[in-house]
Design a protein around this motif. Sequence first.
Motif, PDB file in Angstrom:
ATOM      1  N   MET A   1       0.847  -1.192   0.000  1.00 19.74           N
ATOM      2  CA  MET A   1       0.000   0.000   0.000  1.00 19.74           C
ATOM      3  C   MET A   1       0.875   1.231   0.000  1.00 19.74           C
ATOM      4  O   MET A   1       0.967   1.958   0.975  1.00 19.74           O
ATOM      5  CB  MET A   1      -0.938  -0.013   1.205  1.00 19.74           C
ATOM      6  N   GLN A   2       1.536   1.454  -1.093  1.00 19.00           N
ATOM      7  CA  GLN A   2       2.441   2.594  -1.204  1.00 19.00           C
ATOM      8  C   GLN A   2       1.818   3.675  -2.081  1.00 19.00           C
ATOM      9  O   GLN A   2       1.146   3.404  -3.068  1.00 19.00           O
ATOM     10  CB  GLN A   2       3.776   2.159  -1.772  1.00 19.00           C
ATOM     11  N   LEU A   3       2.070   4.909  -1.710  1.00 20.60           N
ATOM     12  CA  LEU A   3       1.603   6.051  -2.496  1.00 20.60           C
ATOM     13  C   LEU A   3       2.770   6.926  -2.929  1.00 20.60           C
ATOM     14  O   LEU A   3       2.596   8.108  -3.220  1.00 20.60           O
ATOM     15  CB  LEU A   3       0.607   6.869  -1.662  1.00 20.60           C
ATOM     16  N   GLU A   4       3.927   6.343  -2.985  1.00 25.17           N
ATOM     17  CA  GLU A   4       5.138   7.078  -3.353  1.00 25.17           C
ATOM     18  C   GLU A   4       4.954   7.776  -4.694  1.00 25.17           C
ATOM     19  O   GLU A   4       4.585   7.165  -5.702  1.00 25.17           O
ATOM     20  CB  GLU A   4       6.321   6.116  -3.438  1.00 25.17           C
ATOM     21  N   LYS A   6       2.692   9.867  -5.603  1.00 20.44           N
ATOM     22  CA  LYS A   6       1.313  10.181  -5.950  1.00 20.44           C
ATOM     23  C   LYS A   6       0.882  11.467  -5.245  1.00 20.44           C
ATOM     24  O   LYS A   6       1.392  11.817  -4.189  1.00 20.44           O
ATOM     25  CB  LYS A   6       0.371   9.044  -5.544  1.00 20.44           C
ATOM     26  N   LYS A  26       0.735  10.674   3.639  1.00 22.72           N
ATOM     27  CA  LYS A  26       2.074  11.261   3.680  1.00 22.72           C
ATOM     28  C   LYS A  26       3.093  10.233   4.156  1.00 22.72           C
ATOM     29  O   LYS A  26       4.211  10.158   3.631  1.00 22.72           O
ATOM     30  CB  LYS A  26       2.079  12.487   4.590  1.00 22.72           C
ATOM     31  N   GLN A  27       2.728   9.417   5.138  1.00 25.89           N
ATOM     32  CA  GLN A  27       3.619   8.363   5.619  1.00 25.89           C
ATOM     33  C   GLN A  27       3.960   7.374   4.513  1.00 25.89           C
ATOM     34  O   GLN A  27       5.058   6.797   4.492  1.00 25.89           O
ATOM     35  CB  GLN A  27       2.971   7.608   6.782  1.00 25.89           C
ATOM     36  N   LEU A  28       3.011   7.177   3.585  1.00 30.82           N
ATOM     37  CA  LEU A  28       3.224   6.240   2.492  1.00 30.82           C
ATOM     38  C   LEU A  28       3.884   6.894   1.286  1.00 30.82           C
ATOM     39  O   LEU A  28       3.932   6.304   0.206  1.00 30.82           O
ATOM     40  CB  LEU A  28       1.891   5.598   2.085  1.00 30.82           C
ATOM     41  N   GLY A  29       4.368   8.106   1.456  1.00 37.62           N
ATOM     42  CA  GLY A  29       5.163   8.736   0.409  1.00 37.62           C
ATOM     43  C   GLY A  29       4.430   9.660  -0.522  1.00 37.62           C
ATOM     44  O   GLY A  29       5.006  10.133  -1.513  1.00 37.62           O
ATOM     45  N   ALA A  30       3.164   9.952  -0.249  1.00 39.08           N
ATOM     46  CA  ALA A  30       2.395  10.800  -1.152  1.00 39.08           C
ATOM     47  C   ALA A  30       2.727  12.273  -0.956  1.00 39.08           C
ATOM     48  O   ALA A  30       3.112  12.713   0.130  1.00 39.08           O
ATOM     49  CB  ALA A  30       0.901  10.583  -0.924  1.00 39.08           C
ATOM     50  N   SER A 212      -7.645   4.457   7.397  1.00 36.33           N
ATOM     51  CA  SER A 212      -6.944   3.310   6.810  1.00 36.33           C
ATOM     52  C   SER A 212      -7.787   2.645   5.741  1.00 36.33           C
ATOM     53  O   SER A 212      -7.251   2.103   4.765  1.00 36.33           O
ATOM     54  CB  SER A 212      -6.549   2.301   7.899  1.00 36.33           C
ATOM     55  N   THR A 219      -5.431   2.550  -2.820  1.00 35.52           N
ATOM     56  CA  THR A 219      -4.263   1.792  -3.269  1.00 35.52           C
ATOM     57  C   THR A 219      -4.575   0.425  -3.853  1.00 35.52           C
ATOM     58  O   THR A 219      -3.682  -0.216  -4.390  1.00 35.52           O
ATOM     59  CB  THR A 219      -3.278   1.612  -2.098  1.00 35.52           C
TER      60      THR A 219
END
Length: 237
Positions: A1-4, A6, A26-30, A212, A219
């Motif tokens: 479940m990554q949003l890097e 995005k 934001k924690q997942l890279g968005a 969540s 995702t």
Amino acid sequence: MQLEGKHVVVVGGSQGIGYETARLAKQLGAEVTIAGRSSSKLEEASERLGKVYTGLVDITDEAAVERLFSTTGQVDHVYISAGSFVGGKILDGSVEQFRPAIESRVWGSVYVIRAAVPKMLSGGSITLTGGLSTDRPVPGAWATAVGTAAAEQMSRALAIELAPIRVNAVSPGWTDTPMWDTIFGPAKQEAFQDVASKIPTRRLATPEEVASAVIFLMTNPSITAEVIHIDGGHRYV
């Protein structure tokens, strides 16, 4: 479940479920943009979140929504958390007092979707917010029930119309957000304990738990036209 890499836009992102969604994204890279009606709340949220973009907007103001998205660049995922509870019996008061419950969840969502979709690629998603009142309406809250039901049905209808952009909804039950501070005041915890004692999980969901589910819908590329209930089974009892 990554949003890097995005870009996630959260409308109603300065507090409650919207804020937690922004934090998790934001924690997942968005790259995250939060929007809301209060400049002070946006500023406070921005300080806690770190580097995010902010936009001052009333979701029921179409021109303001268009201005917000004119500056966002490409958008990958949108979560619309904004929505208000309006109490009152249909035969009491004026019709005007009930409009915000429906305008924010219906026309507000329409304005956001019309402004955001042209900025989105085919892998994008939109998540709307319904609620327990769709399945468990109570006397004196008919307008809120109509608003949440409309948001959930909109997610199904627009998933077909806007494909391949995905459209889903979350349906929270009673969740400890600032909205309830206004409704119950000092009696909030007592009211929460009473509700929790009657539902299968014996506890209310937290804003992070609802958030969540929003992240999950963003995702998972195979989910569209779905409504996820985060209500501890409340709608069945």
